[in-house]
Motif scaffolding. Structure first.
Motif, mmCIF file in Angstrom:
data_model
loop_
_atom_site.group_PDB
_atom_site.id
_atom_site.type_symbol
_atom_site.label_atom_id
_atom_site.label_comp_id
_atom_site.label_asym_id
_atom_site.label_seq_id
_atom_site.Cartn_x
_atom_site.Cartn_y
_atom_site.Cartn_z
ATOM 1 N N ARG A 88 -6.264 -6.757 -6.226
ATOM 2 C CA ARG A 88 -5.317 -6.727 -5.354
ATOM 3 C C ARG A 88 -4.561 -8.187 -5.204
ATOM 4 O O ARG A 88 -3.493 -8.287 -5.531
ATOM 5 N N CYS B 283 -0.801 -8.805 -6.089
ATOM 6 C CA CYS B 283 -0.006 -9.182 -4.784
ATOM 7 C C CYS B 283 -0.802 -10.430 -4.190
ATOM 8 O O CYS B 283 -1.496 -10.573 -3.510
ATOM 9 N N SER C 179 -1.507 -11.424 -0.461
ATOM 10 C CA SER C 179 -2.397 -10.505 0.362
ATOM 11 C C SER C 179 -3.487 -11.154 0.627
ATOM 12 O O SER C 179 -3.982 -10.701 2.082
ATOM 13 N N TYR D 68 5.361 -10.366 -2.357
ATOM 14 C CA TYR D 68 4.193 -9.341 -1.945
ATOM 15 C C TYR D 68 4.713 -8.267 -3.185
ATOM 16 O O TYR D 68 5.793 -8.104 -3.534
ATOM 17 N N PRO E 25 3.747 -4.358 -3.177
ATOM 18 C CA PRO E 25 2.910 -3.168 -2.646
ATOM 19 C C PRO E 25 2.926 -2.303 -3.928
ATOM 20 O O PRO E 25 3.662 -2.033 -4.931
ATOM 21 N N GLN F 277 -3.217 -1.677 -5.150
ATOM 22 C CA GLN F 277 -3.699 -2.691 -4.593
ATOM 23 C C GLN F 277 -3.444 -2.700 -3.011
ATOM 24 O O GLN F 277 -4.312 -3.374 -2.397
ATOM 25 N N CYS F 278 -2.667 -1.853 -2.534
ATOM 26 C CA CYS F 278 -2.673 -1.407 -1.094
ATOM 27 C C CYS F 278 -3.913 -0.815 -0.311
ATOM 28 O O CYS F 278 -4.168 -0.949 0.795
ATOM 29 N N CYS G 236 -6.450 -2.786 1.422
ATOM 30 C CA CYS G 236 -5.988 -4.132 1.786
ATOM 31 C C CYS G 236 -6.138 -3.734 3.633
ATOM 32 O O CYS G 236 -5.516 -2.877 3.900
ATOM 33 N N CYS H 180 1.697 -3.983 7.043
ATOM 34 C CA CYS H 180 2.451 -4.996 6.179
ATOM 35 C C CYS H 180 3.667 -4.508 5.887
ATOM 36 O O CYS H 180 3.950 -3.470 5.446
HETATM 37 S S1 SF4 Z 1 -0.616 -4.025 1.994
HETATM 38 FE FE1 SF4 Z 1 -0.127 -4.171 -0.116
HETATM 39 S S2 SF4 Z 1 1.699 -5.338 -0.300
HETATM 40 FE FE2 SF4 Z 1 1.009 -5.732 1.653
HETATM 41 S S3 SF4 Z 1 -0.504 -7.397 1.426
HETATM 42 FE FE3 SF4 Z 1 -1.653 -5.725 1.140
HETATM 43 S S4 SF4 Z 1 -1.777 -5.289 -1.095
HETATM 44 FE FE4 SF4 Z 1 0.134 -6.729 -0.601
#
Ligand code: SF4
Length: 392
Positions: free
Chosen positions: A18, A22, A25, A222, A224, A228-229, A232, A238
């Motif tokens: 992640r 990003c 994050s 950022y 997305p 990665q999301c 998170c 977000c």
């Molecule tokens: S939700 Fe996704 S875009 Fe937002 S901070 Fe977390 S990894 Fe980054």
């Protein structure tokens, strides 16, 4: 230190997929509690069991059978204990044993080794489940107890970070040139292996340094995306993720009325996160509503309940007294094939009943082009068409 008490670095190895992508994050996530699920606690327990077994294998003199048995007895008292953990951790141990045997000379084995990553990540460290080294080869093995999706070792950032840490720790002692990474996920019957040169890992180290210097300050754009999301902690609220998904879901274009296959492929890829994001948003809005905070246009209500016996045995006894035969109240069901295999053990299953097992092809499924399985099609080949013609 127990697995559950371990500190987590801000830029953790397990979260590298992640924060490497990003970079802001990790700092954004700090605002949200780091909650742990029952599945994670179960994984921690399985890791503790696996560690005992590997220690017993690697250091039989210092950690013998008695210590192993005492350790297992203690773990069995945990409310999350399940007997099947024994079989799954045995699978992991077998893989380590086979990997150790594959070396030309007996390897050095490190179990649950905390590796220092501070040369790449400010205050960075990580814990590698098992490290084997002999001569020029470094082999890092990770045990994952999850049963969600198989995780690939190929270019896996968490694994590459462990390799970097292991190289830092042992490069003075071993002339490491080649790196092998393995992820063992016994509950999915999945072992993923990948090899690369030390140079590749060190180059990755340079990239990590750059990204970590942004991530530690919460800087960078950022980015997305579905991978990665997914876990998170900021995923529900977000803004960057929301805006990207809204744009993807509701973009208006002036193109032809029907989509081409090329566009379908692109939309599926770009829109992968849209459905997940809406679910995350709904979960968050439900929690907010339950906490008494207004989410305009939405409210929490009680879902449809279900009926349960308060005392099933007593109820059945009354029904039988009134003439309902016992046989009508119970159903005799065979175990599924997988449950039978788990019950009797893989070896016995293969020995006694494998001749009664056949594999039916699975339902066609759409997956990414990078999936290792060969593509299938319903289209009749020229050869098949010719055969059909000859028959008629
Ligand atoms: S939700 Fe996704 S875009 Fe937002 S901070 Fe977390 S990894 Fe980054």
């Amino acid at each position: 230190m127990g697995h559950s008490e371990r500190a987590h670095a801000l830029l953790s190895a397990s979260g590298a997929h992640r924060w490497l992508v990003c970079t802001p994050s990790a700092r954004l996530e700090e605002q949200f509690p780091d909650t742990t699920s029952e599945a994670a606690a179960e994984g921690t327990l399985a890791h503790e069991l696996a560690e005992l077994k590997v220690r017993n294998f690697a250091y039989p003199a210092g950690f013998g059978k008695q210590k192993l048995a005492a350790g297992i007895r203690k773990l069995k008292k945990d409310k999350l204990w399940q007997d099947e953990m024994q079989g799954y951790t045995d699978d992991y141990l077998e893989y380590i044993k086979a990997s150790a045997l594959a070396f030309q000379s007996a390897p050095y084995i490190a179990v649950e080794k905390q590796v220092d990553l501070s040369g790449y990540i400010p205050d960075g460290f990580g814990t590698a489940d098992c490290i084997l080294i002999s001569g020029r080869i470094l082999h890092v093995i990770d045990f994952k107890y999850g049963k969600g999706v198989p995780v690939s070792a190929e270019e896996n950032p968490q694994m590459k970070l462990y390799a970097l840490g292991a190289y830092t720790a042992y490069s003075m002692l071993y002339p490491i040139e080649k790196v092998k990474l393995s992820i063992v996920q016994p509950r999915l019957d999945s072992i993923s292996e990948w090899e690369c040169s030390l140079g590749h890992i060190l180059k990755f180290g340079g990239y990590v340094k750059q990204r970590a210097s942004l991530a530690i300050k919460g800087e960078g754009p950022y980015a997305p995306g579905v991978n990665q999301c997914r876990f998170c902690r900021a995923k529900a609220v977000c803004r960057a993720r929301a805006e990207k998904n809204v744009e993807l879901a509701f973009a208006v274009t002036e193109k032809p009325a029907l989509l081409e296959n090329g566009e379908i492929g692109e939309f599926l890829q770009k829109g992968e996160d849209v459905a997940k994001w809406l679910e995350d948003l709904k979960d968050h809005a439900l929690q907010e509503s339950l906490a008494g905070r207004e989410v305009p246009g939405w409210k929490a209500v009680e879902g449809r309940g279900s009926r349960e016996w308060t005392d099933m045995d007593a109820a059945f006894a009354v029904l039988q007294q009134h003439g309902t035969p016992e046989a009508l109240l119970w159903e005799r069901k065979p175990l599924t094939l997988a449950q039978v295999e788990k019950t009797v053990g893989k070896k016995e299953f293969a020995e006694y009943v494998s001749e009664y097992v056949t594999k039916k092809p699975g339902k066609p499924a759409l997956v990414k082009a990078s999936d290792k399985r060969p593509a299938i099609t319903n289209k009749i080949t020229a050869e098949e068409a010719f055969k059909e013609e000859m028959k008629s």
